[in-house]
Design an enzyme around this catalytic site. Sequence first.
Site, mmCIF file in Angstrom:
data_model
loop_
_atom_site.group_PDB
_atom_site.id
_atom_site.type_symbol
_atom_site.label_atom_id
_atom_site.label_comp_id
_atom_site.label_asym_id
_atom_site.label_seq_id
_atom_site.Cartn_x
_atom_site.Cartn_y
_atom_site.Cartn_z
ATOM 1 N N LEU A 47 -43.756 -52.646 12.551
ATOM 2 C CA LEU A 47 -43.466 -53.122 11.198
ATOM 3 C C LEU A 47 -44.099 -54.506 10.995
ATOM 4 N N LYS A 67 -52.135 -68.017 13.298
ATOM 5 C CA LYS A 67 -51.475 -69.312 13.506
ATOM 6 C C LYS A 67 -51.209 -69.574 14.983
ATOM 7 N N GLY A 91 -47.042 -42.523 3.728
ATOM 8 C CA GLY A 91 -46.383 -42.109 2.495
ATOM 9 C C GLY A 91 -47.377 -41.728 1.414
ATOM 10 N N ALA A 94 -67.057 -68.692 3.346
ATOM 11 C CA ALA A 94 -66.364 -69.959 3.642
ATOM 12 C C ALA A 94 -65.020 -69.999 2.932
ATOM 13 N N GLY A 95 -64.262 -68.901 3.058
ATOM 14 C CA GLY A 95 -62.907 -68.855 2.508
ATOM 15 C C GLY A 95 -61.905 -69.226 3.581
ATOM 16 N N LEU A 103 -62.716 -70.355 7.653
ATOM 17 C CA LEU A 103 -62.499 -71.723 8.118
ATOM 18 C C LEU A 103 -61.398 -71.776 9.175
ATOM 19 N N GLU A 114 -72.185 -69.135 3.035
ATOM 20 C CA GLU A 114 -71.334 -68.935 1.855
ATOM 21 C C GLU A 114 -72.205 -68.696 0.636
ATOM 22 N N LEU A 142 -51.283 -63.638 -0.772
ATOM 23 C CA LEU A 142 -50.550 -64.510 0.136
ATOM 24 C C LEU A 142 -49.211 -63.880 0.486
ATOM 25 N N HIS A 172 -39.319 -93.798 6.049
ATOM 26 C CA HIS A 172 -40.425 -94.518 6.674
ATOM 27 C C HIS A 172 -40.218 -94.512 8.190
HETATM 28 P P1 FAD Z 1 -49.406 -55.955 4.072
HETATM 29 O O1 FAD Z 1 -48.909 -57.066 4.884
HETATM 30 O O2 FAD Z 1 -50.845 -55.639 4.116
HETATM 31 O O3 FAD Z 1 -48.562 -54.688 4.498
HETATM 32 C C1 FAD Z 1 -48.822 -53.417 4.014
HETATM 33 C C2 FAD Z 1 -48.230 -52.399 4.964
HETATM 34 O O4 FAD Z 1 -48.267 -51.121 4.346
HETATM 35 C C3 FAD Z 1 -48.984 -52.228 6.278
HETATM 36 O O5 FAD Z 1 -48.082 -52.318 7.353
HETATM 37 C C4 FAD Z 1 -49.597 -50.834 6.187
HETATM 38 O O6 FAD Z 1 -49.673 -50.186 7.457
HETATM 39 C C5 FAD Z 1 -48.593 -50.137 5.294
HETATM 40 N N1 FAD Z 1 -49.119 -48.988 4.563
HETATM 41 C C6 FAD Z 1 -50.215 -48.947 3.752
HETATM 42 N N2 FAD Z 1 -50.338 -47.722 3.191
HETATM 43 C C7 FAD Z 1 -49.306 -46.986 3.645
HETATM 44 C C8 FAD Z 1 -48.889 -45.642 3.415
HETATM 45 N N3 FAD Z 1 -49.528 -44.841 2.561
HETATM 46 N N4 FAD Z 1 -47.788 -45.209 4.064
HETATM 47 C C9 FAD Z 1 -47.092 -46.017 4.917
HETATM 48 N N5 FAD Z 1 -47.455 -47.294 5.160
HETATM 49 C C10 FAD Z 1 -48.540 -47.770 4.518
HETATM 50 N N6 FAD Z 1 -51.127 -65.153 3.958
HETATM 51 C C11 FAD Z 1 -50.396 -66.283 3.949
HETATM 52 O O7 FAD Z 1 -49.594 -66.478 3.029
HETATM 53 N N7 FAD Z 1 -50.504 -67.213 4.930
HETATM 54 C C12 FAD Z 1 -51.365 -67.053 5.958
HETATM 55 O O8 FAD Z 1 -51.434 -67.911 6.839
HETATM 56 C C13 FAD Z 1 -52.157 -65.888 5.998
HETATM 57 N N8 FAD Z 1 -53.028 -65.687 7.014
HETATM 58 C C14 FAD Z 1 -53.762 -64.536 7.040
HETATM 59 C C15 FAD Z 1 -54.678 -64.381 8.071
HETATM 60 C C16 FAD Z 1 -55.458 -63.237 8.141
HETATM 61 C C17 FAD Z 1 -56.428 -63.068 9.276
HETATM 62 C C18 FAD Z 1 -55.304 -62.235 7.144
HETATM 63 C C19 FAD Z 1 -56.105 -60.982 7.198
HETATM 64 C C20 FAD Z 1 -54.404 -62.395 6.100
HETATM 65 C C21 FAD Z 1 -53.630 -63.561 6.038
HETATM 66 N N9 FAD Z 1 -52.733 -63.789 4.998
HETATM 67 C C22 FAD Z 1 -51.998 -64.939 4.966
HETATM 68 C C23 FAD Z 1 -52.526 -62.812 3.922
HETATM 69 C C24 FAD Z 1 -51.259 -61.992 4.172
HETATM 70 O O9 FAD Z 1 -51.387 -61.337 5.417
HETATM 71 C C25 FAD Z 1 -51.057 -60.977 3.059
HETATM 72 O O10 FAD Z 1 -51.047 -61.631 1.805
HETATM 73 C C26 FAD Z 1 -49.738 -60.249 3.214
HETATM 74 O O11 FAD Z 1 -49.672 -59.587 4.459
HETATM 75 C C27 FAD Z 1 -49.541 -59.224 2.089
HETATM 76 O O12 FAD Z 1 -48.335 -58.581 2.262
HETATM 77 P P2 FAD Z 1 -48.080 -57.105 1.700
HETATM 78 O O13 FAD Z 1 -46.660 -56.806 2.055
HETATM 79 O O14 FAD Z 1 -48.487 -57.013 0.304
HETATM 80 O O15 FAD Z 1 -49.053 -56.140 2.517
HETATM 81 P P1 NAI Z 2 -61.532 -65.602 0.540
HETATM 82 O O1 NAI Z 2 -61.503 -64.985 -0.786
HETATM 83 O O2 NAI Z 2 -60.623 -66.732 0.855
HETATM 84 O O3 NAI Z 2 -62.984 -66.146 0.854
HETATM 85 C C1 NAI Z 2 -64.108 -65.323 0.841
HETATM 86 C C2 NAI Z 2 -65.345 -66.185 0.714
HETATM 87 O O4 NAI Z 2 -66.489 -65.377 0.921
HETATM 88 C C3 NAI Z 2 -65.489 -66.824 -0.637
HETATM 89 O O5 NAI Z 2 -65.798 -68.185 -0.452
HETATM 90 C C4 NAI Z 2 -66.639 -66.056 -1.283
HETATM 91 O O6 NAI Z 2 -67.353 -66.812 -2.201
HETATM 92 C C5 NAI Z 2 -67.454 -65.691 -0.072
HETATM 93 N N1 NAI Z 2 -68.322 -64.523 -0.218
HETATM 94 C C6 NAI Z 2 -68.078 -63.375 -0.891
HETATM 95 N N2 NAI Z 2 -69.106 -62.530 -0.740
HETATM 96 C C7 NAI Z 2 -70.024 -63.135 0.038
HETATM 97 C C8 NAI Z 2 -71.286 -62.761 0.566
HETATM 98 N N3 NAI Z 2 -71.818 -61.571 0.320
HETATM 99 N N4 NAI Z 2 -71.951 -63.655 1.340
HETATM 100 C C9 NAI Z 2 -71.409 -64.867 1.611
HETATM 101 N N5 NAI Z 2 -70.213 -65.262 1.151
HETATM 102 C C10 NAI Z 2 -69.515 -64.403 0.374
HETATM 103 O O7 NAI Z 2 -61.325 -64.391 1.566
HETATM 104 P P2 NAI Z 2 -61.043 -64.338 3.133
HETATM 105 O O8 NAI Z 2 -61.327 -65.635 3.775
HETATM 106 O O9 NAI Z 2 -61.718 -63.120 3.610
HETATM 107 O O10 NAI Z 2 -59.480 -64.101 3.172
HETATM 108 C C11 NAI Z 2 -58.900 -62.951 2.543
HETATM 109 C C12 NAI Z 2 -57.562 -63.260 1.968
HETATM 110 O O11 NAI Z 2 -56.609 -63.462 2.987
HETATM 111 C C13 NAI Z 2 -57.591 -64.506 1.124
HETATM 112 O O12 NAI Z 2 -57.619 -64.119 -0.222
HETATM 113 C C14 NAI Z 2 -56.326 -65.223 1.437
HETATM 114 O O13 NAI Z 2 -55.467 -65.114 0.333
HETATM 115 C C15 NAI Z 2 -55.722 -64.480 2.615
HETATM 116 N N6 NAI Z 2 -55.568 -65.427 3.725
HETATM 117 C C16 NAI Z 2 -54.722 -66.475 3.578
HETATM 118 C C17 NAI Z 2 -54.583 -67.409 4.566
HETATM 119 C C18 NAI Z 2 -53.693 -68.557 4.344
HETATM 120 O O14 NAI Z 2 -52.923 -68.538 3.394
HETATM 121 N N7 NAI Z 2 -53.722 -69.572 5.186
HETATM 122 C C19 NAI Z 2 -55.306 -67.300 5.828
HETATM 123 C C20 NAI Z 2 -56.208 -66.198 5.870
HETATM 124 C C21 NAI Z 2 -56.298 -65.293 4.850
#
Ligand code: FAD
Ligand code: NAI
Length: 465
Positions: free
Chosen positions: A37, A50, A114, A180-181, A185, A202, A319, A444
């Site tokens: 889960l 993290k 599902g 560079a999203g 980074l 980027e 997020l 402080h």
């Molecule tokens: P998800 O977390 O994607 O969960 C969806 C779930 O649904 C999954 O378990 C999947 O298996 C299940 N599912 C899908 N289809 C079906 C189906 N048909 N039947 C049964 N199960 C199904 N966000 C932050 O706020 N802070 C961060 O630091 C951060 N870091 C990130 C780092 C990375 C590398 C990535 C990839 C993302 C990061 N995010 C971060 C984004 C964050 O992970 C997502 O915004 C968040 O997980 C979204 O939650 P959700 O519940 O919508 O979907």
């Molecule tokens: P992002 O949307 O943050 O960044 C993607 C970057 O790729 C953008 O700068 C975009 O301009 C660039 N890009 C798009 N197409 C391109 C191309 N063809 N060539 C070069 N550059 C290109 O997406 P990212 O970093 O993949 O993360 C996905 C999501 O996961 C984000 O939307 C974020 O919300 C979530 N996330 C959040 C974190 C956090 O809250 N700390 C950590 C990691 C992910």
Amino acid sequence: ATYDLVIIGTGPGGYVCAVRAAQLGMKVAVVEKNPTLGGTCLNVGCMPSKALLHASEMFEEAGHSFAKMGVAVPPPKLDLPSMMDFKQQGIDGNVKGVDFLMKKNRIDVIRGTGRILGAGKVEVTSGEGKALVETKNIVIATGSDIARLRGIEIDEKRIVSSTGALSLDRVPGKLLIVGAGVIGLELGSVWHRLGAQVTVVEFLDRILPGMDGEIAKQFQRILEKQGFAFRLGAKVTGVDTSGRTLAAKVEPASGGSAETIDADVVLVCIGRVPYTDGLGLKEAGIAVDDRGRVQIDAHFSTNVKGVFAIGDVVAGPMLAHKAEDEGVACAEIIAGQAGHVNYDVIPAVVYTTPEVSSVGKTEEELKQAGINYTVGKFPFTANGRSKVNQTTDGFVKILADAKTDRVVGVHIIGREAGEMIHEAAVLMEFGGSAEDLARTCHAHPTRSEAIKEAALAVGKRAIHM
Ligand code: FAD
Ligand code: NAI
């Protein structure tokens, strides 16, 4: 119906929605196709990234910062398998936490994929076959998947998404990052600290699109000082995998002659896309928008009555905390209450060193909306605590409405910026002014005093500058 509510997906959106619905007295089940889960966030997103950011930062500090504080240690040695164990323990602990919450709240966990057959009907397919689950309400919380680049195949070994980049079995000599999203980074920082040479390509002419431009510019300079190389306004158009090292073709974004950049690993992180595969949306008549996101109204309802959607699969920032808050609000609405999410106050954090955090409007957004604003800034070089710790990178920037002094945006680069942003979020939820913030006593010596000083600076009366 057997259930009041069936939620498809157990990411932060789905599992939080389930807990809130159970608290409100509903009989709830969650459907999950993954063996564990917690969704993207717990398994391959927020939490593992993290853990690696923390561990790699400790490695970096031990190697570069301890000595200046008089802590003499031999140069640290990287034990990558142990670091990956540390990461896995973090994942396991959090996943177990979600299992516990499901049990505690008497939420049924149905294993399998599902598919929505129509209002009130979810078909679950697992190794044991198909089962029909009947329910009064359905919440789609299926999250998102990586966006792919045409012509570049992700093998999760040499050409990786964030998932592969969280599990590399050795430090790449050269890491080429596309995008560079936030992911680029954060994971770029992890591998850079562990010894990789990092180049980020980027498409746009700036990093972190959507963040305040001044913050992004200064952050780019800080990362360059750390050793990141950026190719802005450029795109990767292909990767030749035939040799021992990868050869990426990099072109100006607007087209033109290509150059080749060698890399041991290429990380593709150009955003994420809603995940609805196999969900049966079309057959069930559930509408999606032009970007494939499930369409909802202001109450999380799709066009099919009794079917709702939240999290990454709908519009808005992808997020975890946005998904969680939507989960809570959606459960409350289904229970007949007035659930609500304030999209104007959703903090965003980049967990690098220093961190970047923000809430509310950027300067660019205010300009575009024609809102007159005042700016108050305060650098950490003038903050006592940061000075004694010698961690003075970055600054706080507060944007307030010029007429009313109401705070409309706060942006921070600096250590612990991700923890510091929340006093601004609370202030903004209460419609507070820069004056309110400036007159609030701050302990402080803390880094948070820089927020108070920036608020004072809105009225041109910062004390320590
Ligand atoms: P998800 O977390 O994607 O969960 C969806 C779930 O649904 C999954 O378990 C999947 O298996 C299940 N599912 C899908 N289809 C079906 C189906 N048909 N039947 C049964 N199960 C199904 N966000 C932050 O706020 N802070 C961060 O630091 C951060 N870091 C990130 C780092 C990375 C590398 C990535 C990839 C993302 C990061 N995010 C971060 C984004 C964050 O992970 C997502 O915004 C968040 O997980 C979204 O939650 P959700 O519940 O919508 O979907
Ligand atoms: P992002 O949307 O943050 O960044 C993607 C970057 O790729 C953008 O700068 C975009 O301009 C660039 N890009 C798009 N197409 C391109 C191309 N063809 N060539 C070069 N550059 C290109 O997406 P990212 O970093 O993949 O993360 C996905 C999501 O996961 C984000 O939307 C974020 O919300 C979530 N996330 C959040 C974190 C956090 O809250 N700390 C950590 C990691 C992910």
